[in-house]
Design an enzyme around this catalytic site. Structure first.
Site, mmCIF file in Angstrom:
data_model
loop_
_atom_site.group_PDB
_atom_site.id
_atom_site.type_symbol
_atom_site.label_atom_id
_atom_site.label_comp_id
_atom_site.label_asym_id
_atom_site.label_seq_id
_atom_site.Cartn_x
_atom_site.Cartn_y
_atom_site.Cartn_z
ATOM 1 N N LYS A 1 0.948 -1.263 -0.119
ATOM 2 C CA LYS A 1 0.010 -0.067 0.071
ATOM 3 C C LYS A 1 0.682 1.337 -0.004
ATOM 4 O O LYS A 1 0.485 2.085 -0.478
ATOM 5 C CB LYS A 1 -1.028 0.106 1.161
ATOM 6 C CG LYS A 1 -1.900 -1.220 1.481
ATOM 7 C CD LYS A 1 -3.128 -1.129 0.303
ATOM 8 C CE LYS A 1 -4.042 -1.954 0.802
ATOM 9 N NZ LYS A 1 -3.713 -3.588 0.709
HETATM 10 C C1 LIG Z 1 -4.294 -4.611 0.016
HETATM 11 C C2 LIG Z 1 -3.426 -6.007 -0.164
HETATM 12 C C3 LIG Z 1 -3.573 -7.122 -1.089
HETATM 13 C C4 LIG Z 1 -4.839 -6.806 -2.120
HETATM 14 O O1 LIG Z 1 -4.634 -5.746 -3.208
HETATM 15 P P1 LIG Z 1 -5.873 -5.410 -4.012
HETATM 16 O O2 LIG Z 1 -5.205 -4.115 -4.636
HETATM 17 O O3 LIG Z 1 -7.075 -5.012 -3.055
HETATM 18 O O4 LIG Z 1 -6.090 -6.243 -4.748
HETATM 19 C C5 LIG Z 1 -2.784 -8.088 -0.889
HETATM 20 N N1 LIG Z 1 -1.758 -8.190 -0.080
HETATM 21 C C6 LIG Z 1 -1.698 -7.181 0.889
HETATM 22 C C7 LIG Z 1 -0.555 -7.471 1.835
HETATM 23 C C8 LIG Z 1 -2.451 -6.083 0.948
HETATM 24 O O5 LIG Z 1 -2.232 -5.224 1.861
#
Ligand SMILES: *Cc1c(COP(=O)(O)O)cnc(C)c1O
Length: 496
Positions: free
Chosen positions: A113
């Site tokens: 993120k």
């Molecule tokens: C948010 C997240 C995901 C999922 O990503 P999307 O873009 O929502 O598909 C996968 N792994 C981790 C560790 C995340 O924080």
């Protein structure tokens, strides 16, 4: 470049408008009116650029209402070695059999993120200057863990902004709670809510539509905004690392220019894999986009059958950031696949809202099966994959990335396809230390810090500095409110 709404394709707005608003008024998502294509020369030139320059090159195609100076300032403020523990920003680790792990967790919160939330504050404040000049932006976030911390780190001490994060009192991991309650910065607030994640999310939504709160804030020159994953300002930064990693593999002579690669993404809200799709349309040679899910396998079924049905059991898994039954960003892909047919999108998403289900047409099914592969695995398989990869290659996967690796192994066994493959790694294993330690045979007793210390001595992989540092930081935020009091908490924080 203008932006349309997935539910109203006659709408035309600038990128600044799309970023400030987040969601279009009729509920649609903003999408670029066309997807720009990079030439071979442009992609090849990436090889000799820093990550921030690569980001600049991609953004300059999408955010055409930003001046070159503004864009430079955004990319340089975000992608530097103060914020990331690697000069490359995203690292690539080569495993056996043509697999490349794209590590997207070298930022301050150790999850992918950060790749978007480190730059969103700059994109947002630059956009706000154009759209709502002179206003202070207050960001509200409801989080089940990763997003809250990444947003706090991104917005911390950014001029013209403040941020307030709500999390469910008993609904986040001990490490996630510790990361948030020790957050530093003058403009931040973190507050627990007596309730679950849905209560937090509903509370935040209610604040956004509360006219009285809006009036009080606007009297103080404050505008509420969100750092939600459907914001175009979070999606655009994710395209960069796919283009960047392809160019890097060419530069490192791992692949030849033009050679196709598979891209595997552990998926929840469909944001990260959608960014890979955009990178493909922009000119990155991609064979299959592989969508990996955990037991919440609504996307696996959708890609394989064309039926999206959220009426199913919700599982709490060891890969919690993928525990999602509504993948919001899928709407953008369907908009492109239908040839920008806003009427169909409205039909399907009204059906999703009313009955929890929709079925796409043959045209979309065909494109899904040509371009995507989907699979899922359960918690036992996830943990087995962590153990196997650690024992076989001395590489420690986190629970989310392990889902991706397992689904890829299944794909390869089933199809025999040995195309070189980029696997998106979305979190550092220490972020989910308990499950990872159990997976490699440890006995996960004690608190979060005991466990990661034991994980480190067992695997001899380093604990990332930002996680280790939370141990000795003072807890700054102890507040916990009833869900009805969230609005008051926001006003108190913003002194309105
Ligand atoms: C948010 C997240 C995901 C999922 O990503 P999307 O873009 O929502 O598909 C996968 N792994 C981790 C560790 C995340 O924080």
């Amino acid at each position: 470049m203008n932006y349309r709404s997935t539910r109203n394709s006659s709408l035309k707005v600038t990128s600044a408008h799309a970023i400030v608003k987040g969601l279009s008024d009729e509920g649609g998502l903003f999408v670029p009116e066309n997807i720009p294509v990079l030439t071979k020369e442009e992609i090849s030139a990436f090889g000799d650029m820093k990550y921030s320059e690569r980001a600049y090159a991609v953004f300059s195609k999408y955010l055409t209402d930003f001046t070159p100076e503004e864009l430079r300032c955004c990319v340089e403020s975000a992608y530097n070695s103060k914020n990331f523990d690697s000069d490359n920003i995203a690292e690539i680790t080569k495993l056996k059999n043509g697999r490349y792990i794209l590590e997207l967790w070298h930022g301050p919160t150790c999850a992918f993120k950060d790749m978007a939330l480190q730059i969103l504050p700059y994109l947002l404040t630059t956009s706000a200057k154009k759209e709502v000049s002179g206003k202070q932006i207050a960001i509200l976030v409801a989080t089940s863990g990763d997003t809250g911390k990444a947003a706090l780190e991104g917005f911390k001490d950014v001029d013209g902004t403040s941020i307030c994060v709500f999390y469910p009192e008993d609904g986040v991991s001990p490490m996630q709670k510790r990361q948030m309650t020790t957050q530093e910065g003058k403009n931040v607030n973190v507050c627990a809510v007596k309730g679950n994640f849905d209560d937090c999310q509903n509370g935040v939504k209610a604040i956004f539509t509360d006219k009285e709160i809006e009036k009080k804030l606007s009297d103080n020159n404050v505008l509420l905004s969100s750092a939600n994953s459907i914001n175009w300002g979070r999606l655009a930064p994710q395209i960069v690392y796919y283009v960047s990693s392809y160019a890097q593999l060419v530069k490192d002579k791992e692949i030849e220019y033009g050679e196709k690669v598979n891209i595997v993404v552990p998926t929840g809200n469909f944001g990260n894999i959608l960014a890979a799709y955009y990178a493909k349309i922009m000119g990155i040679p991609v064979n299959k986009l592989i969508c990996a899910s955990n037991s919440n396998n609504v996307l696996t079924d959708f890609i394989n059958t064309g039926v999206y049905d959220r009426n199913r059991t919700f599982y709490t898994t060891v890969s919690p950031s993928m525990d999602i039954l509504i993948s919001s960003n899928l709407e953008r892909l369907l908009y492109h696949f239908t040839g920008e047919n806003d009427k169909l999108i409205n039909e399907w998403f009204t059906s999703l809202k009313n009955s929890g289900r929709y079925e796409v047409d043959e045209n979309v099914k065909k494109q899904l099966s040509e371009q995507f592969y989907a699979g899922f695995c359960n918690d036992d398989e996830t943990k087995t994959q962590i153990r196997k990869t650690f024992e076989g290659e001395h590489y420690l996967l986190d629970t989310h990335t392990a889902v991706a690796v397992k689904v890829y192994e299944d794909y390869r066994a089933k199809t025999g396809d040995d195309t070189k493959t980029i696997i998106a790694s979305t979190a550092n294993p220490y972020k989910f230390g308990r499950a990872v330690f159990e997976a490699v045979g440890g006995n996960a007793e004690g608190d979060e810090f005991d466990i990661i210390a034991k994980l480190e001595s067992k695997t001899e992989t380093g604990i990332p500095a930002p996680l280790a540092a939370t141990k000795d930081k003072a807890v700054r935020f102890k507040g916990c409110v009833e869900k009805q009091e969230m609005g008051r908490a926001v006003l108190d924080f913003l002194k309105s």
